[in-house]
Design a protein around this motif. Sequence first.
Motif, PDB file in Angstrom:
ATOM      1  N   GLU A   1      33.377 -29.871  69.719  1.00 50.39           N
ATOM      2  CA  GLU A   1      32.667 -29.446  68.651  1.00 50.39           C
ATOM      3  C   GLU A   1      32.308 -30.371  67.554  1.00 50.39           C
TER       4      GLU A   1
ATOM      5  N   PRO B   1      21.555 -29.662  65.201  1.00 44.96           N
ATOM      6  CA  PRO B   1      22.731 -30.495  66.060  1.00 44.96           C
ATOM      7  C   PRO B   1      22.342 -32.143  65.516  1.00 44.96           C
TER       8      PRO B   1
ATOM      9  N   ALA C   1      22.901 -28.969  71.061  1.00 47.19           N
ATOM     10  CA  ALA C   1      24.142 -29.009  70.960  1.00 47.19           C
ATOM     11  C   ALA C   1      24.626 -29.739  71.971  1.00 47.19           C
TER      12      ALA C   1
END
Length: 416
Positions: free
Chosen positions: A411, A241, A334
Amino acid sequence: MTTNLNTEEALRRTLWKHQPLPASPEAWLARAAEVSAILATDQVARDRAQAVPHAEVQLLKDSGLTLLLGPVAHGGGGQRWETAYHVVREVAAGDGSIGQLLAYHYLWAWAVRLVGTPEQIDAVEALYTSGNLFFGGAVNPRDGDLTITEVDGRLRYNGRKSFSTGSKVSDLTVLEGVLQGTDQHIFAIVPSQQDGIRYHGDWDHLGQRLTESGGVTITDVEVEWSGAAGYVDKAYTQSRPYETLNLPAIQQLFTEFYLGIARGALRTAAAYTRAKTRPWPYGGDNKASATEEWYILETYGTLQSRLWAAEALADAAGAELARLLHADRGSVTAQQRGETAVRVAAAKQVAVDVGLEIGNRVFEVTGARATANTVGLDIFWRNIRTHSLHDPVAYKRREVGEYALLGRVPEASWYT
């Protein structure tokens, strides 16, 4: 006015060369304010002339602002991203275009930390910091990717990008492309001034006119595999991430120079109102000075309050993002990344709204004579309006809405 920095300003740059880099965030902001004041003196004339901003980039270098994030070990300032964000905001108050150039420099200078190997990070940071080199980037996701072919064990980049902010005035350019026959995206840093990079010089837009954001053609620019960011033995090794933080980082930088431009608009308008705006003599409650007019005071009060609120939101988002950017690369999750991206999106949409409102309404408090081209109050609205179309702000509102309503984080993408 001239299209280049004058002799007095050049002397100030020379004096900086004999001063150490600022030692605290406050001192860095004071240095940024000095640069901002210099840029503000002839911002309008330079915007009208659209001269290539070599002198302005040299000003950034001579002031040391380009070294703010560089490691102390290599002669840099060793500062955190919170300070970088505030410096961009202050420089943009003096000239939005130069604030944008500095913002992109900070992003591309940090990019190797996002995706590079430890050896690449040390090499790139030593190179740009010790040499005080300036970054640009030929990375535009809306265009087709540059094509990369492997020739005699080297990577060869070819293609065209319609935008390449700052590269024409930079020392180093970040390239991105896809290795032919694969889905491997490869970033690399190359010298900006070379035969294989042709700058089109076709940036002729409403605002941000000194950002040198025109197109570029890349022809047979070669890079060793060792310069492929994040690759070891031709395999990518850095997926996590943390590496996707470049998107929230640049979105936050957008917010900062929008707010800086808005701050510059208010400063410039207030100076004009104090010096030149005349009170309205037909209202029945006549004032001796425009600075006593209730509607002028109310408008300045509204605009300043909204700007302060937008800056406070941006400060909070920037601090949250900085904590991730300065964290151990393997520790960022994330979910953390997504929640921070939402806060960055919230700050950006507010900055756009407030910045456009200020750029428009400053004419209400300066008067009809302030619309003269010699005054140049139009530059602030033009600059924010132009760059805020970089990606639709409606999608930032949607991202925040999905989080507020559904608890959903965006996302990672080229724009989120």
